[in-house]
Scaffold this motif. Structure first.
Motif, PDB file in Angstrom:
ATOM      1  N   THR A   1      38.176  24.256  69.972  1.00 17.16           N
ATOM      2  CA  THR A   1      37.116  23.278  69.690  1.00 17.16           C
ATOM      3  C   THR A   1      37.515  21.896  70.171  1.00 17.16           C
ATOM      4  O   THR A   1      36.719  21.187  70.803  1.00 17.16           O
ATOM      5  CB  THR A   1      36.822  23.225  68.174  1.00 17.16           C
TER       6      THR A   1
ATOM      7  N   SER B   1      32.334  22.091  62.158  1.00 17.37           N
ATOM      8  CA  SER B   1      31.133  22.701  62.762  1.00 17.37           C
ATOM      9  C   SER B   1      29.896  21.872  62.471  1.00 17.37           C
ATOM     10  O   SER B   1      29.106  21.566  63.370  1.00 17.37           O
ATOM     11  CB  SER B   1      30.942  24.120  62.228  1.00 17.37           C
TER      12      SER B   1
ATOM     13  N   ALA C   1      27.692  19.738  65.311  1.00 15.90           N
ATOM     14  CA  ALA C   1      26.274  20.087  65.491  1.00 15.90           C
ATOM     15  C   ALA C   1      25.376  18.887  65.218  1.00 15.90           C
ATOM     16  O   ALA C   1      24.332  18.714  65.859  1.00 15.90           O
ATOM     17  CB  ALA C   1      25.906  21.249  64.579  1.00 15.90           C
TER      18      ALA C   1
ATOM     19  N   ARG D   1      21.048  24.408  66.528  1.00 17.38           N
ATOM     20  CA  ARG D   1      21.482  23.786  65.270  1.00 17.38           C
ATOM     21  C   ARG D   1      21.162  24.705  64.077  1.00 17.38           C
ATOM     22  O   ARG D   1      21.949  24.811  63.132  1.00 17.38           O
ATOM     23  CB  ARG D   1      20.795  22.431  65.086  1.00 17.38           C
TER      24      ARG D   1
ATOM     25  N   ILE E   1      23.682  27.455  63.736  1.00 13.28           N
ATOM     26  CA  ILE E   1      24.927  26.955  63.147  1.00 13.28           C
ATOM     27  C   ILE E   1      24.762  26.784  61.643  1.00 13.28           C
ATOM     28  O   ILE E   1      25.647  27.152  60.857  1.00 13.28           O
ATOM     29  CB  ILE E   1      25.332  25.627  63.822  1.00 13.28           C
TER      30      ILE E   1
ATOM     31  N   VAL F   1      29.990  27.395  67.347  1.00 14.44           N
ATOM     32  CA  VAL F   1      29.960  26.059  67.944  1.00 14.44           C
ATOM     33  C   VAL F   1      30.686  26.060  69.287  1.00 14.44           C
ATOM     34  O   VAL F   1      30.219  25.470  70.272  1.00 14.44           O
ATOM     35  CB  VAL F   1      30.584  25.021  66.989  1.00 14.44           C
TER      36      VAL F   1
END
Length: 299
Positions: free
Chosen positions: A135, A167, A171, A181, A184, A197
């Protein structure tokens, strides 16, 4: 999924193209009457409000089927009137919820909302650490390609060790389609949510790379055309200064071609050569060859 709490009756505010996440403070404009009345009810009754995204942005009077079932319970922090028909609302997302039953649609939306907690993320294993490092790397690439992204976004992500919070924050902070979105938001397992993500970030990077590549090709093409136009104008100015005005020369050749007694096919060929001559830079060898050809044919 963790324990499900008792459902509560709440006013509903349907969002268009926006998703609010737990733990995030955000502001947005409200102008629809059903949304104004839902806000007023929440403030008068001292309640929180349930924020849920519409499936289709164009729907003005949403029914239950027009809304995603999962959204966010939010506390209204501030309401500022910005015009006769619009207010600016600042809210703080508190926790996730799911519409159990939308029992009122007029004069504003109200529903029974079930509060939902995320699943327990488990221990911080080396596998989870690897997902988080991926990430960090992907968000760093995104920051390089989208310079407008505030530096604080990267700093906040690096400071957090909670995959669920990371996360939600990513988002909330980057430009995504509301469908992404929502995906998520609906993932209840924090690590799985972070993997989602990463998947979305990877796709966004691919799309942005293609956009940059196409934009560069367009700029290069426009640049070449502009450069060619500037050079041609410079040649014309130079020819005029030297008393060798190319336009007069071309007009003279065209007049001779129109007066000659050759057949249509020959005249068409000569006009093509004249067009080629008009594209040649002043003093070029190819231009001299074309002039000699035209002179021989027209004498």
């Amino acid at each position: 999924m963790s324990d499900i709490l008792i459902s509560q009756q709440m006013p509903i505010l349907a969002l268009r193209g926006l998703t609010v996440f737990p733990g995030q403070t955000t502001g947005f404009d409200v102008e629809r009457e059903i949304s104004m009345l839902a806000l007023n009810n929440a403030m008068e009754e001292g309640k929180d409000i349930f924020l849920v995204t519409q499936r289709e942005l164009a729907v003005m009077h949403p029914e239950e089927d027009d809304l995603y079932s999962m959204g966010t319970v939010a506390h209204v922090l501030q309401i500022i009137k910005t015009s006769d028909s619009t207010v600016r609302v600042v809210v703080r997302g508190m926790e996730k919820g799911c519409i159990k039953r939308l029992w009122q649609t007029k004069p504003f939306l109200q529903a029974n909302v079930t509060l939902i907690e995320d699943e327990f993320p488990g221990k911080m294993t080396s596998r989870v650490e690897a997902v988080m490092r991926q990430t960090y790397a992907l968000l760093g690439e995104y920051k390089d390609m989208v310079p407008d992204l505030p530096d604080e976004v990267m700093a906040t992500v690096l400071d957090s060790k909670d995959p669920g919070e990371i996360s939600n924050y990513i988002a909330y902070s980057i430009t995504l389609r509301h469908m992404d979105r929502q995906r998520i938001l609906e993932e209840l397992h924090p690590v799985k949510r972070l993997k989602l993500v990463n998947e979305i970030l990877t796709r966004e990077l691919d799309v942005i790379s293609l956009e940059v590549e196409m934009e560069k090709k367009v700029r290069d093409r426009v640049g070449r055309v502009q450069k060619d136009m500037i050079l041609r104008e410079q040649v014309k100015v130079l020819q005029h200064e030297l008393g060798e005005d190319g336009d007069d020369e071309l007009d003279e050749y065209e007049e001779k071609i129109n007066r000659c007694r050759a057949g249509d096919e020959v005249r068409e060929k000569l006009m093509k050569e004249l067009h080629r001559l008009s594209k040649q830079p002043f003093g070029s060898a190819e231009g001299a060859v074309i002039r000699n050809y035209l002179d021989v044919c027209l004498d």
